[in-house]
Design a protein around this motif. Structure first.
Motif, PDB file in Angstrom:
ATOM      1  N   ARG A 254       0.773  -1.373  -0.142  1.00 35.72           N
ATOM      2  CA  ARG A 254      -0.031  -0.188  -0.071  1.00 35.72           C
ATOM      3  C   ARG A 254       0.858   1.353   0.042  1.00 35.72           C
ATOM      4  O   ARG A 254       0.445   2.167  -0.687  1.00 35.72           O
ATOM      5  N   GLU A 255       1.945   1.220   0.921  1.00 33.59           N
ATOM      6  CA  GLU A 255       2.796   2.431   0.832  1.00 33.59           C
ATOM      7  C   GLU A 255       3.808   2.555  -0.559  1.00 33.59           C
ATOM      8  O   GLU A 255       3.750   3.505  -1.216  1.00 33.59           O
ATOM      9  N   TRP A 256       4.063   1.409  -1.048  1.00 35.18           N
ATOM     10  CA  TRP A 256       4.522   1.284  -2.342  1.00 35.18           C
ATOM     11  C   TRP A 256       3.482   2.100  -3.543  1.00 35.18           C
ATOM     12  O   TRP A 256       4.198   3.085  -4.260  1.00 35.18           O
ATOM     13  N   SER A 257       2.389   1.775  -3.369  1.00 34.47           N
ATOM     14  CA  SER A 257       1.144   2.404  -4.384  1.00 34.47           C
ATOM     15  C   SER A 257       1.285   3.785  -4.152  1.00 34.47           C
ATOM     16  O   SER A 257       1.249   4.471  -4.976  1.00 34.47           O
ATOM     17  N   ALA A 258       0.919   4.086  -2.979  1.00 36.05           N
ATOM     18  CA  ALA A 258       1.047   5.693  -2.532  1.00 36.05           C
ATOM     19  C   ALA A 258       2.092   6.231  -3.148  1.00 36.05           C
ATOM     20  O   ALA A 258       2.173   7.619  -3.397  1.00 36.05           O
ATOM     21  N   THR A 259       3.390   5.749  -2.598  1.00 33.64           N
ATOM     22  CA  THR A 259       4.442   6.424  -3.125  1.00 33.64           C
ATOM     23  C   THR A 259       4.863   6.593  -4.489  1.00 33.64           C
ATOM     24  O   THR A 259       5.147   7.682  -5.039  1.00 33.64           O
ATOM     25  N   TYR A 260       4.428   5.508  -5.210  1.00 36.39           N
ATOM     26  CA  TYR A 260       4.335   5.542  -6.729  1.00 36.39           C
ATOM     27  C   TYR A 260       3.491   6.598  -7.169  1.00 36.39           C
ATOM     28  O   TYR A 260       3.899   7.611  -8.252  1.00 36.39           O
ATOM     29  N   ARG A 261       2.316   6.929  -6.831  1.00 34.72           N
ATOM     30  CA  ARG A 261       1.427   7.793  -7.205  1.00 34.72           C
ATOM     31  C   ARG A 261       1.971   9.253  -6.903  1.00 34.72           C
ATOM     32  O   ARG A 261       1.899  10.315  -7.699  1.00 34.72           O
ATOM     33  N   GLN A 262       2.587   9.381  -5.762  1.00 34.15           N
ATOM     34  CA  GLN A 262       3.069  10.743  -5.523  1.00 34.15           C
ATOM     35  C   GLN A 262       4.337  10.946  -6.223  1.00 34.15           C
ATOM     36  O   GLN A 262       4.506  12.318  -6.701  1.00 34.15           O
ATOM     37  N   LEU A 263       5.101   9.983  -6.710  1.00 34.17           N
ATOM     38  CA  LEU A 263       6.338  10.325  -7.477  1.00 34.17           C
ATOM     39  C   LEU A 263       5.764  10.660  -9.089  1.00 34.17           C
ATOM     40  O   LEU A 263       6.378  11.436  -9.752  1.00 34.17           O
ATOM     41  N   ALA A 264       4.682  10.111  -9.423  1.00 30.93           N
ATOM     42  CA  ALA A 264       3.935  10.534 -10.835  1.00 30.93           C
ATOM     43  C   ALA A 264       3.775  11.922 -10.658  1.00 30.93           C
ATOM     44  O   ALA A 264       3.628  12.401 -11.800  1.00 30.93           O
ATOM     45  N   ASP A 265       3.147  12.240  -9.564  1.00 27.83           N
ATOM     46  CA  ASP A 265       2.544  13.709  -9.570  1.00 27.83           C
ATOM     47  C   ASP A 265       3.743  14.740  -9.292  1.00 27.83           C
ATOM     48  O   ASP A 265       3.819  15.657  -9.701  1.00 27.83           O
TER      49      ASP A 265
END
Length: 77
Positions: A13-24
């Motif tokens: 879950r943290e990985w997915s959230a971090t990935y979305r943040q990095l995309a932004d």
């Protein structure tokens, strides 16, 4: 559906959230480092020593992380 350990699901879950943040916010070194650390944490988790990591198992784990992120997302204003 498989049952995954709580800490493995939390890492995904943290990985997915971090990935979305990095995309932004691309280019953020701290986010890339966190994504790398979480990737290693998930990939080398003791759970995979007991079971052969199949593509289907990885897919299910990633879906758990994505669904949690979708539920936690706030609408943009």
């Amino acid at each position: 559906m498989r049952t995954f350990p709580d800490d493995l699901v939390r890492a995904q879950r943290e990985w997915s959230a971090t990935y979305r943040q990095l995309a932004d916010r691309p280019g953020r070194t701290e986010l890339r480092r966190r994504l790398y650390r979480l990737s290693a944490q998930s990939f080398f988790h003791p759970y995979w020593r007991q079971r052969r990591p199949s593509p289907a198992a990885w897919w299910e784990l990633r879906e758990l992380g994505r669904r949690a992120g979708d539920m936690n997302e706030r609408p943009h204003r």
